[in-house]
Design a protein around this motif. Sequence first.
Motif, PDB file in Angstrom:
ATOM      1  N   MET A 180      -6.985   5.881  -0.905  1.00  0.00           N
ATOM      2  CA  MET A 180      -6.252   5.211  -1.982  1.00  0.00           C
ATOM      3  C   MET A 180      -5.109   6.040  -2.575  1.00  0.00           C
ATOM      4  SD  MET A 180      -7.139   2.087  -2.360  1.00  0.00           S
ATOM      5  CE  MET A 180      -8.470   0.989  -1.862  1.00  0.00           C
ATOM      6  N   PRO A 181      -5.332   7.334  -2.891  1.00  0.00           N
ATOM      7  CA  PRO A 181      -4.213   8.107  -3.463  1.00  0.00           C
ATOM      8  C   PRO A 181      -3.021   8.219  -2.515  1.00  0.00           C
ATOM      9  CG  PRO A 181      -6.298   9.218  -3.885  1.00  0.00           C
ATOM     10  CD  PRO A 181      -6.587   8.100  -2.919  1.00  0.00           C
ATOM     11  N   ILE A 182      -3.280   8.299  -1.216  1.00  0.00           N
ATOM     12  CA  ILE A 182      -2.184   8.380  -0.242  1.00  0.00           C
ATOM     13  C   ILE A 182      -1.384   7.081  -0.255  1.00  0.00           C
ATOM     14  CG2 ILE A 182      -1.638   8.540   2.227  1.00  0.00           C
ATOM     15  CD1 ILE A 182      -4.055  10.401   2.498  1.00  0.00           C
ATOM     16  N   ALA A 183      -2.102   5.950  -0.271  1.00  0.00           N
ATOM     17  CA  ALA A 183      -1.426   4.659  -0.322  1.00  0.00           C
ATOM     18  C   ALA A 183      -0.639   4.510  -1.624  1.00  0.00           C
ATOM     19  CB  ALA A 183      -2.448   3.526  -0.185  1.00  0.00           C
ATOM     20  N   ALA A 184      -1.241   4.934  -2.744  1.00  0.00           N
ATOM     21  CA  ALA A 184      -0.571   4.846  -4.042  1.00  0.00           C
ATOM     22  C   ALA A 184       0.706   5.674  -4.059  1.00  0.00           C
ATOM     23  CB  ALA A 184      -1.519   5.313  -5.155  1.00  0.00           C
ATOM     24  N   LEU A 185       0.635   6.875  -3.511  1.00  0.00           N
ATOM     25  CA  LEU A 185       1.813   7.732  -3.459  1.00  0.00           C
ATOM     26  C   LEU A 185       2.916   7.087  -2.628  1.00  0.00           C
ATOM     27  CD1 LEU A 185       3.214  10.404  -4.113  1.00  0.00           C
ATOM     28  CD2 LEU A 185       2.100  11.410  -2.093  1.00  0.00           C
ATOM     29  N   GLY A 186       2.529   6.459  -1.513  1.00  0.00           N
ATOM     30  CA  GLY A 186       3.503   5.779  -0.664  1.00  0.00           C
ATOM     31  C   GLY A 186       4.230   4.675  -1.409  1.00  0.00           C
ATOM     32  N   VAL A 187       3.470   3.849  -2.161  1.00  0.00           N
ATOM     33  CA  VAL A 187       4.093   2.759  -2.913  1.00  0.00           C
ATOM     34  C   VAL A 187       4.981   3.306  -4.032  1.00  0.00           C
ATOM     35  CG1 VAL A 187       3.696   0.657  -4.234  1.00  0.00           C
ATOM     36  CG2 VAL A 187       2.137   1.262  -2.415  1.00  0.00           C
ATOM     37  N   LEU A 188       4.507   4.341  -4.733  1.00  0.00           N
ATOM     38  CA  LEU A 188       5.282   4.931  -5.822  1.00  0.00           C
ATOM     39  C   LEU A 188       6.632   5.433  -5.324  1.00  0.00           C
ATOM     40  CD1 LEU A 188       2.533   6.863  -7.809  1.00  0.00           C
ATOM     41  CD2 LEU A 188       3.956   4.997  -8.682  1.00  0.00           C
ATOM     42  N   LEU A 189       6.636   6.067  -4.164  1.00  0.00           N
ATOM     43  CA  LEU A 189       7.894   6.558  -3.596  1.00  0.00           C
ATOM     44  C   LEU A 189       8.847   5.410  -3.285  1.00  0.00           C
ATOM     45  CD1 LEU A 189       6.569   9.373  -1.209  1.00  0.00           C
ATOM     46  CD2 LEU A 189       7.793   9.657  -3.380  1.00  0.00           C
ATOM     47  N   ILE A 190       8.299   4.308  -2.725  1.00  0.00           N
ATOM     48  CA  ILE A 190       9.117   3.140  -2.401  1.00  0.00           C
ATOM     49  C   ILE A 190       9.699   2.529  -3.674  1.00  0.00           C
ATOM     50  CG2 ILE A 190       9.072   0.785  -1.479  1.00  0.00           C
ATOM     51  CD1 ILE A 190       6.904   1.732   0.487  1.00  0.00           C
ATOM     52  N   VAL A 191       8.851   2.349  -4.688  1.00  0.00           N
ATOM     53  CA  VAL A 191       9.282   1.708  -5.929  1.00  0.00           C
ATOM     54  C   VAL A 191      10.335   2.543  -6.642  1.00  0.00           C
ATOM     55  CG1 VAL A 191       8.534   1.006  -8.236  1.00  0.00           C
ATOM     56  CG2 VAL A 191       7.142   0.425  -6.248  1.00  0.00           C
TER      57      VAL A 191
ATOM     58  N   ALA B 136      -5.101   7.751   6.614  1.00  0.00           N
ATOM     59  CA  ALA B 136      -3.814   7.896   5.934  1.00  0.00           C
ATOM     60  C   ALA B 136      -2.816   6.883   6.473  1.00  0.00           C
ATOM     61  CB  ALA B 136      -3.281   9.317   6.109  1.00  0.00           C
ATOM     62  N   GLY B 137      -2.777   6.734   7.799  1.00  0.00           N
ATOM     63  CA  GLY B 137      -1.889   5.751   8.407  1.00  0.00           C
ATOM     64  C   GLY B 137      -2.235   4.340   7.991  1.00  0.00           C
ATOM     65  N   SER B 138      -3.549   4.047   7.908  1.00  0.00           N
ATOM     66  CA  SER B 138      -3.991   2.726   7.488  1.00  0.00           C
ATOM     67  C   SER B 138      -3.531   2.416   6.074  1.00  0.00           C
ATOM     68  CB  SER B 138      -5.523   2.639   7.568  1.00  0.00           C
ATOM     69  OG  SER B 138      -5.996   1.441   7.009  1.00  0.00           O
ATOM     70  N   GLY B 139      -3.660   3.393   5.178  1.00  0.00           N
ATOM     71  CA  GLY B 139      -3.258   3.189   3.795  1.00  0.00           C
ATOM     72  C   GLY B 139      -1.764   2.986   3.637  1.00  0.00           C
ATOM     73  N   ILE B 140      -0.980   3.791   4.338  1.00  0.00           N
ATOM     74  CA  ILE B 140       0.479   3.703   4.208  1.00  0.00           C
ATOM     75  C   ILE B 140       1.008   2.419   4.844  1.00  0.00           C
ATOM     76  CG2 ILE B 140       2.660   4.749   4.922  1.00  0.00           C
ATOM     77  CD1 ILE B 140       1.236   7.480   4.668  1.00  0.00           C
ATOM     78  N   VAL B 141       0.550   2.135   6.074  1.00  0.00           N
ATOM     79  CA  VAL B 141       1.059   0.968   6.807  1.00  0.00           C
ATOM     80  C   VAL B 141       0.590  -0.343   6.175  1.00  0.00           C
ATOM     81  CG1 VAL B 141       0.967  -0.271   9.003  1.00  0.00           C
ATOM     82  CG2 VAL B 141       1.314   2.200   8.983  1.00  0.00           C
ATOM     83  N   GLY B 142      -0.721  -0.438   5.921  1.00  0.00           N
ATOM     84  CA  GLY B 142      -1.277  -1.705   5.464  1.00  0.00           C
ATOM     85  C   GLY B 142      -1.153  -1.968   3.983  1.00  0.00           C
ATOM     86  N   VAL B 143      -1.424  -0.924   3.167  1.00  0.00           N
ATOM     87  CA  VAL B 143      -1.465  -1.118   1.718  1.00  0.00           C
ATOM     88  C   VAL B 143      -0.112  -0.834   1.077  1.00  0.00           C
ATOM     89  CG1 VAL B 143      -2.652  -0.501  -0.411  1.00  0.00           C
ATOM     90  CG2 VAL B 143      -3.897  -0.484   1.746  1.00  0.00           C
ATOM     91  N   ALA B 144       0.442   0.342   1.371  1.00  0.00           N
ATOM     92  CA  ALA B 144       1.710   0.720   0.739  1.00  0.00           C
ATOM     93  C   ALA B 144       2.845  -0.202   1.155  1.00  0.00           C
ATOM     94  CB  ALA B 144       2.056   2.165   1.085  1.00  0.00           C
ATOM     95  N   ILE B 145       2.958  -0.462   2.463  1.00  0.00           N
ATOM     96  CA  ILE B 145       4.076  -1.276   2.951  1.00  0.00           C
ATOM     97  C   ILE B 145       3.664  -2.744   3.099  1.00  0.00           C
ATOM     98  CG2 ILE B 145       5.790  -1.557   4.779  1.00  0.00           C
ATOM     99  CD1 ILE B 145       5.419   1.400   5.446  1.00  0.00           C
TER     100      ILE B 145
END
Length: 286
Positions: free
Chosen positions: A186-197, A65-74
């Motif tokens: 992937m869904p965790i990373a996607a959710l992170g980006v959606l929140l940012i956008v 989860a941390g990998s997805g949020i830090v690397g992919v989402a941000i």
Amino acid sequence: MGLASAFCWATTGLAIKAQSDRIDTSSYNAFRLVVGALFFIVLLPFFGGWDTLAQISTPSKLALAGSGIVGVAIGDTLYFWSMTKIGAARALPLSSIYPLFTWVIAIPLLGEQITLNAMIGTALVLGGVYLLSPQSQATTHHDARMERLGTLGAIVAAALWAISTTLMKIGLQDGVNLVAINVFRMPIAALGVLLIVMKQKGRAAWQGYNLKSLPVLIVLGIYSTGIGGILWTLAIDYGGAARAALLNSASPLIGVPLSVLFLKERMTPTAVVGALLSVFGVWLIL
């Protein structure tokens, strides 16, 4: 796998840059992650089914989860944004110095030794970053502040990818197949980006999407996040975080010439030297 991942990442960045005049790059990062998540969900029944997710331990879930949020989402969002400010030909080699950050992390955490090659490589990378910076080359961009921010964004993205790669390696230690890993991640990373956008731009970020462009964007999402996710996961799993980072650092050698050829980006001799110094320095470090 690492070289295939490097090719996929380089061409993905160029394709997204080519679409940046029509769509918001931050929103597309979220879009492609949703497409990637659906791609892996469709594959999951052929790779152990939903029960496989239960085999992922809690520490691995936290790392993934941390990998997805830090690397992919941000990290990916910052990188795609930086491309729109300084161009793919400069953003790609700048962001590809992330093995340097991986090495810095490895010294205190893994007890790795500082070698002469690593010190020389670090000096070369820093020199390359300087030559790629807007202060050291002529530019027609009128907003110097945005140029500096774009350069900083690519470098920060590199640091975030180093952290993400290390976390990803930790998350793979349960031996669960890569499809199940990406169904969780992937869904965790996607959710992170959606929140940012949605917080930054709201519905305005989605104005460039229409029925005519969706097929191309979906195919690009499958290529970049689906196939790219498989190649990157395999590279880390079989080669380790450091080796995967090393092979992926070759992406500027692919992406920079293509950006000049297809995107008609201008690459000065100084910037070419900077890109080569950065790549060669990373190879010395690792």
